[in-house]
Structure formats: C-alpha cells, structure tokens
Design a protein around this motif. Structure first.
Motif, PDB file in Angstrom:
ATOM      1  N   SER A  36       8.374   8.925 -32.026  1.00 55.20           N
ATOM      2  CA  SER A  36       9.811   8.732 -32.101  1.00 55.20           C
ATOM      3  C   SER A  36      10.150   7.700 -33.160  1.00 55.20           C
ATOM      4  CB  SER A  36      10.368   8.297 -30.743  1.00 55.20           C
ATOM      5  OG  SER A  36       9.729   7.122 -30.291  1.00 55.20           O
ATOM      6  N   MET A  37      11.391   7.803 -33.693  1.00 52.59           N
ATOM      7  CA  MET A  37      11.835   6.878 -34.733  1.00 52.59           C
ATOM      8  C   MET A  37      13.347   6.746 -34.678  1.00 52.59           C
ATOM      9  SD  MET A  37      11.424   7.097 -38.897  1.00 52.59           S
ATOM     10  CE  MET A  37       9.641   6.887 -38.840  1.00 52.59           C
ATOM     11  N   LEU A  38      13.829   5.494 -34.748  1.00 55.13           N
ATOM     12  CA  LEU A  38      15.257   5.235 -34.859  1.00 55.13           C
ATOM     13  C   LEU A  38      15.700   5.324 -36.314  1.00 55.13           C
ATOM     14  CD1 LEU A  38      15.865   2.178 -32.478  1.00 55.13           C
ATOM     15  CD2 LEU A  38      16.771   4.493 -32.209  1.00 55.13           C
ATOM     16  N   ASP A  39      16.953   5.685 -36.501  1.00 57.17           N
ATOM     17  CA  ASP A  39      17.445   5.847 -37.868  1.00 57.17           C
ATOM     18  C   ASP A  39      17.873   4.520 -38.504  1.00 57.17           C
ATOM     19  OD1 ASP A  39      19.706   5.444 -36.304  1.00 57.17           O
ATOM     20  OD2 ASP A  39      20.964   6.751 -37.537  1.00 57.17           O
ATOM     21  N   ALA A  47      14.609   3.824 -25.737  1.00 53.61           N
ATOM     22  CA  ALA A  47      13.284   4.295 -25.334  1.00 53.61           C
ATOM     23  C   ALA A  47      12.151   3.485 -25.949  1.00 53.61           C
ATOM     24  CB  ALA A  47      13.124   5.777 -25.700  1.00 53.61           C
ATOM     25  N   GLY A  48      12.381   2.211 -26.226  1.00 56.56           N
ATOM     26  CA  GLY A  48      11.340   1.348 -26.774  1.00 56.56           C
ATOM     27  C   GLY A  48      10.978   1.630 -28.213  1.00 56.56           C
ATOM     28  N   ALA A  49      11.764   2.452 -28.911  1.00 61.19           N
ATOM     29  CA  ALA A  49      11.440   2.852 -30.286  1.00 61.19           C
ATOM     30  C   ALA A  49      12.076   1.901 -31.300  1.00 61.19           C
ATOM     31  CB  ALA A  49      11.911   4.281 -30.540  1.00 61.19           C
ATOM     32  N   ASP A  50      11.575   1.946 -32.545  1.00 61.26           N
ATOM     33  CA  ASP A  50      12.181   1.203 -33.646  1.00 61.26           C
ATOM     34  C   ASP A  50      12.254   2.102 -34.873  1.00 61.26           C
ATOM     35  OD1 ASP A  50       9.627   1.249 -34.880  1.00 61.26           O
ATOM     36  OD2 ASP A  50       9.079  -0.673 -33.995  1.00 61.26           O
ATOM     37  N   LEU A 367      18.020   8.478 -32.297  1.00 59.15           N
ATOM     38  CA  LEU A 367      16.580   8.535 -32.084  1.00 59.15           C
ATOM     39  C   LEU A 367      16.086   9.958 -32.321  1.00 59.15           C
ATOM     40  CD1 LEU A 367      13.974   7.083 -31.051  1.00 59.15           C
ATOM     41  CD2 LEU A 367      14.598   7.898 -28.767  1.00 59.15           C
ATOM     42  N   TYR A 368      15.079  10.103 -33.166  1.00 58.07           N
ATOM     43  CA  TYR A 368      14.447  11.397 -33.426  1.00 58.07           C
ATOM     44  C   TYR A 368      13.073  11.394 -32.760  1.00 58.07           C
ATOM     45  CZ  TYR A 368      18.055  11.612 -37.022  1.00 58.07           C
ATOM     46  OH  TYR A 368      19.265  11.601 -37.675  1.00 58.07           O
ATOM     47  N   SER A 369      12.803  12.432 -31.964  1.00 61.47           N
ATOM     48  CA  SER A 369      11.561  12.458 -31.184  1.00 61.47           C
ATOM     49  C   SER A 369      10.919  13.838 -31.213  1.00 61.47           C
ATOM     50  CB  SER A 369      11.833  12.075 -29.719  1.00 61.47           C
ATOM     51  OG  SER A 369      12.464  10.832 -29.608  1.00 61.47           O
ATOM     52  N   VAL A 370       9.590  13.850 -31.121  1.00 68.22           N
ATOM     53  CA  VAL A 370       8.818  15.070 -30.983  1.00 68.22           C
ATOM     54  C   VAL A 370       7.686  14.782 -29.989  1.00 68.22           C
ATOM     55  CG1 VAL A 370       7.359  14.517 -32.961  1.00 68.22           C
ATOM     56  CG2 VAL A 370       7.518  16.887 -32.174  1.00 68.22           C
TER      57      VAL A 370
END
Length: 376
Positions: A36-39, A47-50, A367-370
């Motif tokens: 996952s990655m934040l823009d 979701a704990g992402a950056d 948030l972009y996730s796969v």
C-alpha cells in the motif's frame, strides 16, 4: 460481504473433521500479502501506510491446528503472525470445545470476541471482498479474550441462528492515540445473536469490560498528559476524577445486516462505544458496503465513518481543550479477482478524509493498495 458459497463464514468451520477423520490432526491456514502507498505525506494516517509504500501492514500469516479428541471434545489452536507487529507471532485462538449436544457448545481458552460481523474470520482476508475491514468501524485495539463461552444454535422455520455468551479477561497491549500501554481489562462480558433467513442475515452484540492499566500511564504519554491536563483545567484533582481510567467500564455495541443472493451483496454495520471515563471518547461509527459478482470479478464500494462525541457541560469543554475528539470517513472502491481456487487478487483505492483529528482540523489522502489472499 460474503464470498462464494463454498467458503464457510470462518476458517474454524473447517477444523471439525468428519467422524471418519476423527483420529487425524487437521492443519489449515491463511495468508495475505499486500502492498500500500499514500499519495501524500501530510500527517494523515490510513491503515498504517505512508507515501513511501510498503508490504508489512497488510501481510498476515495464520496456521490453525485442530483435533477431535473424542466424540464430545475437540481442541483448536490458531497462530497468527502480522507484519504490522513486525511479524511477531501470537496465539489468536487456543481453546478446548466440549459439545454438550448437537446444538450446544462450551469452549474454554483463548477466544475471539464476537463483537463484529467479521469477528470470527477477522484476519482471513479471503473471506471478504475488501483488503481490510473498514478501520473506522473495526477499531477495537484487541480481538481475543482468555475465558469461556457458550454457544447455542437454533432453527425455527426459515430462520437459523445462534446465541453466544462469553466471559473472560484481557492482559496485553492497549493502544490509544499512537501510544501503547500495558492493560488488564477485567470482567470482559458479552453476548451476541446471529441469524440467517434465506438471502438475509443479521448480527447484534453487546460487550463490556472494566478498564485497568498496569501502573500509571508513563510520564509524557498521551494518557498521562491528558490526566494532568484534565486536573489543571478542572481546577482540582477531585474534579478530574471522571478523567481517570482505572476501574472504569467501557461498553461496545454493534449491529449488522447483510444481503447476498449470489450475485448482489450488501453489508450495513453500526457500532457505538460508551466510555465511563471521560479521558476516552464516546463515539459512533457505521459502514455501508455493496458488491456484485461478475464471473471471477467482484467490484465493490464501501462508505465508512466514525465520530467522537463530546460530553455536555464543563466535561465536554475540557475534552475539547485536551484535543480528544476525532471525526473521519472513507470511500473505498475496489475489485476482487478470484483467478484460481482458494486465491484472490485485490485492487483498492481508498479516499480518507480526516475532518477532525484531536479536536483540530484534519486533512485527506488517498491510499492505493493491492493484495493476494489465500486459504490452504
């Protein structure tokens, strides 16, 4: 959302073997590997992402063993390793089941708290369409309890269901506002009712616990600063008693409605927290999710939201000055692709809007996730 009809609502449903296999040790498992990655990097937490991307937050491995010891007794254990916890492994389930009869079970050991619709299969990503349950609604800081439960199954006409009562204790980590504390939550008690009638289903649960921290909150932590701040704002230690945590009761209520006709499915879920201590905010949260199956593909969309609620009068003014309140929402659009048996590939875009964070204006991020989810 329910997935294909061949998958039981819980991986544990696979644990009890047929009489012919009663002498065998059964091993099942599940795994999710996600990225996952934040823009943007603006302090928004999703979701704990950056914005640098990563694989840890949505990566989970679970192994489950079970054995039918005799006609009435079975044992079950489930070990889970989570990337979000630096792959530390813990026993999510470890219990003995005594089947009183075909409709009544008694279990003892480490159990899942039946608070949410997805509680029984909370980390088995293959069993739902999204990559992760909506954080705004699924926000309890722990999911297991050491204790006992009793489950009574019933059937009446077109209605099937079960009633579950549990009692236990939780000793472990308690996370709040980015800080983690040693907690001892006593007299954890709850009851849940689950029903199904044709394409429709429902679940309602009530849960409560006595909150205790093992020792005072560390100096400089959010809770310690909150207690000192409440005392200063209230003008006296006695006036700030409502902001202490130890010995206070927390209540959690949840209700869910589902629909699934094999092609179209929907889930609506509502939850509410009622805190006796005013240092932790009362809140309400809900989600609505719909999906449609198109062969191997299942596009879906979910709206979820959560809002803290101030107390009235002077207490509410102190809560606002301490910066305790949060209000946030998300819109998640995704697609699930069942490209092979017991395996699903998922893509997801989530726009997260933090209207208020710690009583201040928030921001938004996407948030972009796969992820790949498997059961075996």
């Amino acid at each position: 959302m329910r997935t294909r009809k061949y998958w039981a609502p819980s991986l544990l449903a696979m644990a009890i073997a047929s009489p012919a296999m009663a002498s065998d040790l059964n091993v099942n498992g599940f795994m999710s590997v996600g990225a996952s990655m934040l823009d943007k990097d603006n302090g928004t937490e999703v979701a704990g992402a950056d914005n640098q991307g990563g694989f840890k937050q949505d990566t989970i491995l679970g192994l489950q063993v079970s054995k039918q010891v005799n006609d009435s007794t079975s044992i079950t254990g489930q070990l889970v390793s989570r990337g979000s916890d630096d792959y530390a492994t813990e026993a999510a389930w470890a219990f003995v089941t005594y089947a009183v009869n075909d409709e009544l079970d008694l279990r003892m050991g480490r159990l899942r708290i039946p608070a949410f619709y997805y509680s029984d299969f909370l980390e088995v990503g293959y069993t739902y369409n999204s990559i992760r349950p909506a954080e705004e609604v699924y926000r309890l800081p722990f999911s297991s309890v050491d204790g006992i439960d009793i489950t009574k199954r019933f059937s009446s006409g077109n209605v099937d269901g079960s009633v579950q009562f549990y009692y236990g204790r939780y000793i472990g980590d308690f996370s709040n506002s980015g800080s983690t504390y040693d907690a001892d939550f006593r007299n954890l008690t709850g009851i849940s009712l689950t029903t199904n009638m044709g394409d429709f289903g429902g679940r309602i649960s009530y849960n409560q616990a006595e909150l205790n921290l093992q020792g005072d909150p560390p100096a400089g932590s959010d809770l310690a600063l909150g207690i000192l701040g409440a005392q200063a704002l209230a003008g006296s230690t006695d006036a700030a008693e409502d902001f202490n945590i130890t010995g206070q009761t927390s209540q959690f209520i949840a209700a869910a409605l589902t629909y699934d006709n094999g092609t179209y499915s929907a889930l609506a879920e509502w939850t509410a927290l009622n805190q006796e201590t005013d240092l932790l905010m009362d809140d309400q949260a809900w989600l609505v999710s719909v999906a449609t199956r198109m062969g191997e593909f299942t596009p879906h969309i979910t709206y979820s939201t959560q809002k803290d609620e101030y107390e009235s009068g002077r207490v509410g003014q102190i809560q606002k000055q301490l910066g305790l309140a949060t209000e946030e929402s998300s819109i998640t659009v995704g697609v699930r692709y069942d490209y092979d048996s017991s395996t699903a590939l998922k893509f997801e875009i989530q726009n997260h809007d933090e209207k208020t964070i710690k009583s201040a204006d928030g921001d938004s991020a996407t948030l972009y996730s796969v992820a790949v989810d498997l059961v075996f």
